[in-house]
Design an enzyme around this catalytic site. Structure first.
Site, PDB file in Angstrom:
ATOM      1  N   ASP A   1     -69.032  13.658  76.534  1.00 18.56           N
ATOM      2  CA  ASP A   1     -68.381  14.939  76.838  1.00 18.56           C
ATOM      3  C   ASP A   1     -67.000  14.755  77.462  1.00 18.56           C
ATOM      4  O   ASP A   1     -66.228  15.707  77.556  1.00 18.56           O
ATOM      5  CB  ASP A   1     -69.254  15.777  77.784  1.00 18.56           C
ATOM      6  CG  ASP A   1     -70.526  16.251  77.100  1.00 18.56           C
ATOM      7  OD1 ASP A   1     -70.553  16.274  75.853  1.00 18.56           O
ATOM      8  OD2 ASP A   1     -71.493  16.582  77.806  1.00 18.56           O
TER       9      ASP A   1
ATOM     10  N   SER B   1     -79.570  11.533  71.189  1.00 19.77           N
ATOM     11  CA  SER B   1     -79.233  12.867  71.704  1.00 19.77           C
ATOM     12  C   SER B   1     -80.234  13.326  72.755  1.00 19.77           C
ATOM     13  O   SER B   1     -81.440  13.424  72.514  1.00 19.77           O
ATOM     14  CB  SER B   1     -79.213  13.874  70.551  1.00 19.77           C
ATOM     15  OG  SER B   1     -79.312  15.181  71.064  1.00 19.77           O
TER      16      SER B   1
ATOM     17  N   LYS C   1     -69.620  18.839  68.195  1.00 19.88           N
ATOM     18  CA  LYS C   1     -69.753  19.456  69.522  1.00 19.88           C
ATOM     19  C   LYS C   1     -69.224  20.891  69.433  1.00 19.88           C
ATOM     20  O   LYS C   1     -69.160  21.443  68.344  1.00 19.88           O
ATOM     21  CB  LYS C   1     -68.996  18.626  70.571  1.00 19.88           C
ATOM     22  CG  LYS C   1     -69.641  17.261  70.825  1.00 19.88           C
ATOM     23  CD  LYS C   1     -70.977  17.415  71.505  1.00 19.88           C
ATOM     24  CE  LYS C   1     -71.667  16.076  71.711  1.00 19.88           C
ATOM     25  NZ  LYS C   1     -73.040  16.221  72.158  1.00 19.88           N
TER      26      LYS C   1
ATOM     27  N   ARG D   1     -64.306  17.662  67.831  1.00 21.06           N
ATOM     28  CA  ARG D   1     -63.409  17.203  68.899  1.00 21.06           C
ATOM     29  C   ARG D   1     -62.521  16.032  68.485  1.00 21.06           C
ATOM     30  O   ARG D   1     -61.494  15.801  69.133  1.00 21.06           O
ATOM     31  CB  ARG D   1     -64.212  16.867  70.169  1.00 21.06           C
ATOM     32  CG  ARG D   1     -64.684  18.118  70.882  1.00 21.06           C
ATOM     33  CD  ARG D   1     -65.464  17.852  72.139  1.00 21.06           C
ATOM     34  NE  ARG D   1     -65.744  19.106  72.834  1.00 21.06           N
ATOM     35  CZ  ARG D   1     -66.712  19.275  73.718  1.00 21.06           C
ATOM     36  NH1 ARG D   1     -67.522  18.260  74.033  1.00 21.06           N
ATOM     37  NH2 ARG D   1     -66.892  20.434  74.305  1.00 21.06           N
TER      38      ARG D   1
ATOM     39  N   ARG E   1     -63.775  22.456  76.694  1.00 19.29           N
ATOM     40  CA  ARG E   1     -63.253  21.148  77.135  1.00 19.29           C
ATOM     41  C   ARG E   1     -61.869  20.861  76.531  1.00 19.29           C
ATOM     42  O   ARG E   1     -61.070  20.131  77.104  1.00 19.29           O
ATOM     43  CB  ARG E   1     -64.233  20.025  76.814  1.00 19.29           C
ATOM     44  CG  ARG E   1     -65.574  20.217  77.520  1.00 19.29           C
ATOM     45  CD  ARG E   1     -66.333  18.945  77.750  1.00 19.29           C
ATOM     46  NE  ARG E   1     -67.745  19.264  78.018  1.00 19.29           N
ATOM     47  CZ  ARG E   1     -68.217  19.646  79.202  1.00 19.29           C
ATOM     48  NH1 ARG E   1     -67.423  19.743  80.239  1.00 19.29           N
ATOM     49  NH2 ARG E   1     -69.507  19.930  79.358  1.00 19.29           N
TER      50      ARG E   1
ATOM     51  N   ARG F   1     -81.625  22.950  82.695  1.00 18.77           N
ATOM     52  CA  ARG F   1     -82.983  22.430  82.874  1.00 18.77           C
ATOM     53  C   ARG F   1     -83.691  23.089  84.054  1.00 18.77           C
ATOM     54  O   ARG F   1     -84.882  23.370  83.997  1.00 18.77           O
ATOM     55  CB  ARG F   1     -82.937  20.906  83.035  1.00 18.77           C
ATOM     56  CG  ARG F   1     -82.656  20.223  81.693  1.00 18.77           C
ATOM     57  CD  ARG F   1     -82.049  18.864  81.861  1.00 18.77           C
ATOM     58  NE  ARG F   1     -81.919  18.141  80.608  1.00 18.77           N
ATOM     59  CZ  ARG F   1     -80.864  18.246  79.770  1.00 18.77           C
ATOM     60  NH1 ARG F   1     -79.866  19.043  80.055  1.00 18.77           N
ATOM     61  NH2 ARG F   1     -80.839  17.529  78.655  1.00 18.77           N
TER      62      ARG F   1
HETATM   63  C1  S3P Z   1     -76.434  17.528  76.791  1.00 21.77           C
HETATM   64  C2  S3P Z   1     -76.446  16.460  75.952  1.00 21.77           C
HETATM   65  C3  S3P Z   1     -75.279  15.984  75.202  1.00 21.77           C
HETATM   66  C4  S3P Z   1     -73.986  16.626  75.665  1.00 21.77           C
HETATM   67  C5  S3P Z   1     -74.138  18.085  75.960  1.00 21.77           C
HETATM   68  C6  S3P Z   1     -75.196  18.319  76.992  1.00 21.77           C
HETATM   69  C7  S3P Z   1     -77.641  17.856  77.531  1.00 21.77           C
HETATM   70  O1  S3P Z   1     -75.512  16.276  73.868  1.00 21.77           O
HETATM   71  O2  S3P Z   1     -72.965  16.419  74.742  1.00 21.77           O
HETATM   72  O3  S3P Z   1     -72.909  18.619  76.444  1.00 21.77           O
HETATM   73  O4  S3P Z   1     -77.564  18.607  78.519  1.00 21.77           O
HETATM   74  O5  S3P Z   1     -78.703  17.382  77.147  1.00 21.77           O
HETATM   75  P1  S3P Z   1     -76.346  15.245  72.938  1.00 21.77           P
HETATM   76  O6  S3P Z   1     -77.179  14.428  73.816  1.00 21.77           O
HETATM   77  O7  S3P Z   1     -77.147  16.067  72.046  1.00 21.77           O
HETATM   78  O8  S3P Z   1     -75.279  14.436  72.279  1.00 21.77           O
END
Ligand code: S3P
Length: 661
Positions: A308, A160, A335, A339, A382, A18
């Site tokens: 995660d 998500s 993922k 997993r 992971r 980000r």
């Molecule tokens: C993430 C959101 C998660 C996570 C990923 C990173 C992010 O995915 O599993 O490793 O940085 O927004 P989702 O929110 O799509 O499940």
């Protein structure tokens, strides 16, 4: 082999993606400290370069991003390769979908090409975005052609954060209004970082609102260490006998740190120590010690906030007593690998009976279990790191394939692993520890416990002010001054000269008892006299006396190993101290701690009245012209509200021993 010492982590993966993206959206120069230099996030940073931002490496994990701003971004010459990163690719799809006039092809590695992209492209298409599938439909590679999107109304039902963030970025890129509803809350880093970058992101219950034309500003981002990477070490420290490990400077966002609470529920000895906020996010340190774990069922509500960490929590479950299980985690199947399927397959192959469900698993844990065999990891970082911890806990080296995939999120994983297994004592003896804090935070009791444990000397700096008060008072009476006491301390030249030159010395005897000498003569009961107590304030407030006391203390610290408690010991007096702590506690807790003491003087005083007095005292202490309550910038904060003084002392001692001192 236990995990010992203290460990810091490269920047959080979610935050790093980000920060790179927002830096490219802002016109001007942003800097990013502790940016995760792993392949996932470096791919995002390179994507921003390809779109027209200039990226300069300023140091280790320290980047400077200069961007022409949103309207200056251009179509890249080549395909943007997101490698293994679902987050990187989905955030980019959202961003690019909304930039009119920009077009790009987004691709990824073999694993990413199999992952669903429809979850972001479908809602964006409904809003007017254009995607051309270049391979299989709904999978990478895809061409995005940016268009000006209309005001966005969107309901994110998957829970998500990637989908939510893609839609938020699309709205910002198009400059249109956003009205997003999330019935299942997901990690909120995009919203937090946008606020930090000057965008007014409003939250009304489950709704997120952004006004049209919102502009992202350049910022200096400091990225907390990756809390998900820390999870492997947290679980390792729980499982490996004699471990005591301090995880320093990690992100403590409530959507991310739930696994710590899950471990606590499993019986882990784990202390969470929040520090000051950074770039719009909470963070801090986590102290983990070896402890016997028991199995739990992870609740449906907790799943999105520890999604995660489910692989490594499953490893913890395999070594816990009783049943460990979770359901409602279907997302885990899409993922970096499936997993659930892969975890079940690997555990079964190693000899752990596991029951598989479409959306979870269940297993019977066992504290001492031997595992043996091969582990498949399907390009999933992971999975590799989880089984490395399982391998250590089982004391049986497993054959883990694809170790190189740690590059995805944690390139220094193996170095960190070696580091925590080889803590060396520095051999340098500790000189000074400072423990500051407001009244009632427990600092002097804790300082006493720490000094005793470390065989150091507990400094009572108040005794020096008392010594000065005693001799000044004697001199004042002798002089027959006509001025009132406070005025005399402020103005009487002879008295001030006397106080500036009188020899006051601090010594500690073999039993670590503090002793104060004036002109070679020891003062004892004189220091505790009522007269001294009544007269101490002007002396303790006088700048020249404070400076003299500071010099005496610094001089003493050259001879004696000290634990000093006060208000400004770390910030003003012992600026060179090796360890600086700042204890805090909420006013209510401090009031209840001191109630008995207050009631001894005034039997009818209520808890509320004590709390009000303590709050006032805080204000006074913080605004004193000299000797104000002030944490040193590098001070470690410990909130003592829900801890006993022994627990706090043990945390302080752990910080010291984990640093190898
Ligand atoms: C993430 C959101 C998660 C996570 C990923 C990173 C992010 O995915 O599993 O490793 O940085 O927004 P989702 O929110 O799509 O499940």
């Amino acid at each position: 082999m236990p995990f010992r010492g203290s460990l810091t982590f490269p920047g959080d993966k979610s935050l790093s993606h980000r920060a790179a993206t927002l830096a490219a959206l802002a016109e001007g120069t942003s800097t990013i400290e502790n940016f995760l230099d792993a392949s996932d996030t470096m791919n995002t940073l390179h994507a921003m370069e390809a779109l027209g931002a200039k990226v300069v490496k300023r140091g280790v994990r320290h980047f400077e991003v200069t961007s022409p701003g949103l309207r200056g971004l251009k179509s890249p010459k080549d395909t943007i390769d997101c490698g293994n990163s679902g987050t990187g690719s989905r955030l980019l799809l959202g961003l690019l979908a909304g930039i009119e006039g920009v077009s790009a092809v987004i691709d990824g590695d073999a694993s990413l090409r199999t992952r669903p992209m429809r979850r972001v492209t479908e809602p964006l298409e409904r809003l007017g975005a254009r995607f051309t599938w270049l391979g299989e439909k709904d999978c990478l590679p895809v061409r995005v052609t940016g268009t000006r999107l209309n005001a966005i109304q969107f309901r994110e039902v998957l829970g998500s954060a990637q989908v939510k963030s893609a839609v938020i970025l699309a709205a910002l890129a198009s400059g249109c209004a956003l009205h997003l509803e999330e019935p299942i809350a997901s990690r909120d880093h995009t919203e937090n970082m946008l606020r930090f970058a000057g965008v007014d992101v409003r939250r009304e219950g489950a709704k997120i609102l952004i006004a049209p034309g919102s502009v992202v500003q350049p910022r200096n981002y400091k990225i907390w260490g990756d809390i998900s990477s820390a999870a492997f070490f947290a679980v390792g420290a729980c499982l490996l006998k004699d471990s005591e490990l301090l995880l320093r400077g990690v992100l403590l966002n409530p959507f991310r740190d739930r696994y710590l609470y899950a471990l606590q529920e499993m019986g882990a000895s784990l202390t969470i120590l929040p520090q000051s906020d950074e770039s719009g996010e909470k963070g801090g340190d986590v102290l983990v010690r070896h402890s016997a774990l028991r199995g739990i069922h992870l609740t449906k509500e907790s799943i999105p906030s520890l999604i995660d960490e489910l692989p490594i929590l499953t490893v913890a479950g395999a070594f816990a007593s009783g049943t460990f299980s979770f359901r409602d985690a279907k997302e885990l199947r899409v993922k970096e690998s499936d997993r659930i399927g892969l975890m079940v397959e690997n555990l079964r192959r190693l000899g752990v009976p596991v029951e598989e469900f479409e959306d979870g698993l269940s297993l019977e844990g066992q504290a001492q279990r031997k595992l043996s065999g091969r582990v498949e990891t399907h390009m999933d970082h992971r999975m590799v790191m989880s089984f490395e911890i399982a391998s250590l806990a089982a004391e049986s080296p497993l054959q883990i394939e694809g170790k190189e995939w740690v590059e995805t999120s944690f390139p220094s994983f193996y170095e960190s692993l070696a580091q925590v297994q080889s803590l060396k004592k520095s051999g340098i003896s500790l000189r000074t520890v400072t423990i500051d804090g407001p009244a009632g935070s427990g600092k002097s009791t804790v300082a006493g416990l720490v000094a005793k444990a470390l065989r150091m000397n507990q400094l009572d700096s108040g005794a020096l002010y008392r010594a000065f008060t005693f001799v000044a008072s004697r001199e004042f009476l002798k002089s027959g001054s006509a001025l009132p006491w406070a005025k005399a301390v402020e103005q009487e030249a002879a008295l001030r000269d006397f106080l500036s030159s009188v020899a006051v010395e601090l010594r500690f005897d073999e039993e670590h008892r503090q002793r104060v000498f004036v002109e070679g003569t020891e003062l004892t009961h004189e220091l505790r006299s009522v007269e001294v107590t009544e007269r101490i304030k002007p002396i303790a407030d006088a700048l020249f006396i404070r400076e003299r006391v500071r010099q005496i203390l610094v001089e003493a610290s050259k001879k004696y190993a000290l634990v000093a408690d006060g208000r400004d010991m770390g910030s003003e007096v012992f600026t060179e101290a090796e360890f600086k702590f700042f204890l805090t506690a909420d006013v209510q807790t401090r009031a209840s701690r001191r109630l008995a003491e207050f009631q001894a003087k005034n039997p009818t005083i209520t808890l509320e009245e004590v709390a009000a007095q303590i709050a006032n005292r805080d204000k006074d202490d913080m605004s004193r012209p000299v000797g104000a309550l002030k944490p040193a910038p590098e001070a470690i904060f410990i909130d003592t509200s829900s801890q006993t003084q022994n627990e706090v002392a043990s945390t302080v001692l752990a910080y010291i021993s984990c640093q190898g001192t």
